[in-house]
Design a protein around this motif. Structure first.
Motif, PDB file in Angstrom:
ATOM      1  N   CYS A 155      -4.220 -17.227  10.388  1.00 51.90           N
ATOM      2  CA  CYS A 155      -4.069 -16.081   9.496  1.00 51.90           C
ATOM      3  C   CYS A 155      -2.598 -15.680   9.411  1.00 51.90           C
ATOM      4  O   CYS A 155      -1.916 -15.584  10.426  1.00 51.90           O
ATOM      5  N   GLN A 156      -2.112 -15.467   8.225  1.00 54.21           N
ATOM      6  CA  GLN A 156      -0.713 -15.101   8.006  1.00 54.21           C
ATOM      7  C   GLN A 156      -0.538 -13.618   7.679  1.00 54.21           C
ATOM      8  O   GLN A 156       0.550 -13.193   7.307  1.00 54.21           O
ATOM      9  N   THR A 157      -1.591 -12.839   7.803  1.00 54.50           N
ATOM     10  CA  THR A 157      -1.534 -11.431   7.454  1.00 54.50           C
ATOM     11  C   THR A 157      -0.604 -10.672   8.388  1.00 54.50           C
ATOM     12  O   THR A 157      -0.645 -10.838   9.599  1.00 54.50           O
ATOM     13  N   VAL A 158       0.237  -9.839   7.800  1.00 62.54           N
ATOM     14  CA  VAL A 158       1.149  -8.987   8.560  1.00 62.54           C
ATOM     15  C   VAL A 158       0.755  -7.544   8.259  1.00 62.54           C
ATOM     16  O   VAL A 158       0.765  -7.123   7.108  1.00 62.54           O
ATOM     17  N   HIS A 159       0.401  -6.815   9.297  1.00 56.75           N
ATOM     18  CA  HIS A 159      -0.023  -5.428   9.106  1.00 56.75           C
ATOM     19  C   HIS A 159       1.169  -4.490   9.140  1.00 56.75           C
ATOM     20  O   HIS A 159       2.031  -4.589  10.017  1.00 56.75           O
ATOM     21  N   CYS A 160       1.197  -3.574   8.192  1.00 53.62           N
ATOM     22  CA  CYS A 160       2.269  -2.593   8.083  1.00 53.62           C
ATOM     23  C   CYS A 160       2.249  -1.675   9.304  1.00 53.62           C
ATOM     24  O   CYS A 160       1.207  -1.120   9.643  1.00 53.62           O
ATOM     25  N   PRO A 161       3.402  -1.481   9.958  1.00 51.57           N
ATOM     26  CA  PRO A 161       3.445  -0.587  11.111  1.00 51.57           C
ATOM     27  C   PRO A 161       3.289   0.883  10.730  1.00 51.57           C
ATOM     28  O   PRO A 161       2.987   1.719  11.573  1.00 51.57           O
ATOM     29  N   ASN A 162       3.437   1.196   9.448  1.00 46.43           N
ATOM     30  CA  ASN A 162       3.315   2.580   8.991  1.00 46.43           C
ATOM     31  C   ASN A 162       1.875   2.967   8.668  1.00 46.43           C
ATOM     32  O   ASN A 162       1.385   3.978   9.142  1.00 46.43           O
ATOM     33  N   CYS A 163       1.184   2.121   7.881  1.00 42.72           N
ATOM     34  CA  CYS A 163      -0.170   2.493   7.438  1.00 42.72           C
ATOM     35  C   CYS A 163      -1.257   1.533   7.913  1.00 42.72           C
ATOM     36  O   CYS A 163      -2.436   1.836   7.788  1.00 42.72           O
ATOM     37  N   GLY A 164      -0.875   0.352   8.418  1.00 46.33           N
ATOM     38  CA  GLY A 164      -1.857  -0.604   8.916  1.00 46.33           C
ATOM     39  C   GLY A 164      -2.415  -1.557   7.876  1.00 46.33           C
ATOM     40  O   GLY A 164      -3.249  -2.398   8.187  1.00 46.33           O
ATOM     41  N   MET A 217       0.824  -1.205   0.000  1.00 43.98           N
ATOM     42  CA  MET A 217       0.000   0.000   0.000  1.00 43.98           C
ATOM     43  C   MET A 217       0.867   1.267   0.000  1.00 43.98           C
ATOM     44  O   MET A 217       0.712   2.121  -0.860  1.00 43.98           O
ATOM     45  N   CYS A 218       1.776   1.377   0.969  1.00 41.15           N
ATOM     46  CA  CYS A 218       2.529   2.622   1.124  1.00 41.15           C
ATOM     47  C   CYS A 218       4.001   2.518   0.738  1.00 41.15           C
ATOM     48  O   CYS A 218       4.686   3.526   0.642  1.00 41.15           O
ATOM     49  N   GLY A 219       4.525   1.283   0.539  1.00 41.96           N
ATOM     50  CA  GLY A 219       5.907   1.099   0.145  1.00 41.96           C
ATOM     51  C   GLY A 219       6.900   1.054   1.293  1.00 41.96           C
ATOM     52  O   GLY A 219       8.093   0.889   1.078  1.00 41.96           O
ATOM     53  N   TYR A 220       6.419   1.186   2.514  1.00 43.41           N
ATOM     54  CA  TYR A 220       7.290   1.163   3.692  1.00 43.41           C
ATOM     55  C   TYR A 220       7.917  -0.219   3.845  1.00 43.41           C
ATOM     56  O   TYR A 220       7.237  -1.231   3.730  1.00 43.41           O
ATOM     57  N   VAL A 253       7.691  -7.458  13.450  1.00 48.53           N
ATOM     58  CA  VAL A 253       6.301  -7.020  13.586  1.00 48.53           C
ATOM     59  C   VAL A 253       5.419  -8.192  13.991  1.00 48.53           C
ATOM     60  O   VAL A 253       4.538  -8.062  14.831  1.00 48.53           O
ATOM     61  N   GLY A 254       5.642  -9.347  13.390  1.00 47.43           N
ATOM     62  CA  GLY A 254       4.872 -10.548  13.700  1.00 47.43           C
ATOM     63  C   GLY A 254       3.541 -10.586  12.973  1.00 47.43           C
ATOM     64  O   GLY A 254       3.121  -9.635  12.328  1.00 47.43           O
ATOM     65  N   LYS A 255       2.888 -11.709  13.053  1.00 46.24           N
ATOM     66  CA  LYS A 255       1.563 -11.885  12.460  1.00 46.24           C
ATOM     67  C   LYS A 255       0.572 -11.197  13.388  1.00 46.24           C
ATOM     68  O   LYS A 255       0.361 -11.619  14.500  1.00 46.24           O
ATOM     69  N   SER A 256      -0.014 -10.127  12.912  1.00 46.37           N
ATOM     70  CA  SER A 256      -0.795  -9.301  13.828  1.00 46.37           C
ATOM     71  C   SER A 256      -2.279  -9.201  13.495  1.00 46.37           C
ATOM     72  O   SER A 256      -2.967  -8.369  14.045  1.00 46.37           O
ATOM     73  N   CYS A 257      -2.764 -10.019  12.582  1.00 45.45           N
ATOM     74  CA  CYS A 257      -4.175  -9.959  12.255  1.00 45.45           C
ATOM     75  C   CYS A 257      -4.993 -10.515  13.418  1.00 45.45           C
ATOM     76  O   CYS A 257      -4.710 -11.573  13.938  1.00 45.45           O
ATOM     77  N   GLN A 258      -6.013  -9.774  13.831  1.00 48.83           N
ATOM     78  CA  GLN A 258      -6.797 -10.215  14.972  1.00 48.83           C
ATOM     79  C   GLN A 258      -8.301 -10.211  14.711  1.00 48.83           C
ATOM     80  O   GLN A 258      -9.063 -10.682  15.528  1.00 48.83           O
ATOM     81  N   GLY A 259      -8.727  -9.706  13.588  1.00 47.89           N
ATOM     82  CA  GLY A 259     -10.158  -9.557  13.404  1.00 47.89           C
ATOM     83  C   GLY A 259     -10.794 -10.349  12.280  1.00 47.89           C
ATOM     84  O   GLY A 259     -11.991 -10.256  12.070  1.00 47.89           O
ATOM     85  N   CYS A 260     -10.024 -11.158  11.555  1.00 53.01           N
ATOM     86  CA  CYS A 260     -10.611 -11.823  10.394  1.00 53.01           C
ATOM     87  C   CYS A 260     -11.299 -13.142  10.749  1.00 53.01           C
ATOM     88  O   CYS A 260     -12.111 -13.629   9.981  1.00 53.01           O
ATOM     89  N   GLY A 261     -10.933 -13.762  11.839  1.00 54.87           N
ATOM     90  CA  GLY A 261     -11.573 -15.002  12.247  1.00 54.87           C
ATOM     91  C   GLY A 261     -10.906 -16.276  11.759  1.00 54.87           C
ATOM     92  O   GLY A 261     -11.301 -17.368  12.139  1.00 54.87           O
ATOM     93  N   LYS A 262      -9.890 -16.157  10.888  1.00 51.20           N
ATOM     94  CA  LYS A 262      -9.172 -17.343  10.428  1.00 51.20           C
ATOM     95  C   LYS A 262      -8.344 -17.904  11.568  1.00 51.20           C
ATOM     96  O   LYS A 262      -7.798 -17.172  12.376  1.00 51.20           O
ATOM     97  N   LYS A 263      -8.239 -19.224  11.617  1.00 52.90           N
ATOM     98  CA  LYS A 263      -7.443 -19.850  12.677  1.00 52.90           C
ATOM     99  C   LYS A 263      -5.952 -19.555  12.512  1.00 52.90           C
ATOM    100  O   LYS A 263      -5.273 -19.224  13.470  1.00 52.90           O
TER     101      LYS A 263
END
Length: 64
Positions: free
Chosen positions: A27-36, A5-8, A15-25
Motif C-alpha cells: 500500500c502506498q497510501t500516506v495519511h495526512c498528519p493533520n486530518c488523517g 482533504m484539508c490542504g495541509y 511521514v512515511g507510508k502509514s496505511c495499516q488497515g487496508c490489507g494490501k501488501k
C-alpha cells in the motif's frame, strides 16, 4: 505533498507510508498528519496532468 482533504502541506518522506488497515501488501497510501486522510501518491501525476489540461483549456478559451 498537499493533503487533498484539508490542504495541509507535509513531507511524505518524513511521514512515511502509514496505511495499516487496508490489507494490501504494498500500500502506498500516506495519511495526512493533520486530518488523517489517506492520500495516494500514485494519483499525484494524474491530478497534475488534469490540472495542466484545465489551464490549457482556460487559456484557449480566453484567447477566443
Amino acid at each position: 505533498m498537499q493533503c487533498r482533504m484539508c490542504g495541509y502541506e507535509f513531507d511524505e518522506k518524513i511521514v512515511g507510508k502509514s496505511c495499516q488497515g487496508c490489507g494490501k501488501k504494498e500500500c502506498q497510501t500516506v495519511h495526512c498528519p493533520n486530518c488523517g486522510y489517506g492520500n495516494s501518491p500514485e494519483y499525484e501525476k494524474e491530478f497534475k496532468f488534469i490540472g495542466s489540461l484545465k489551464e490549457k483549456l482556460k487559456i484557449k478559451r480566453e484567447k477566443k
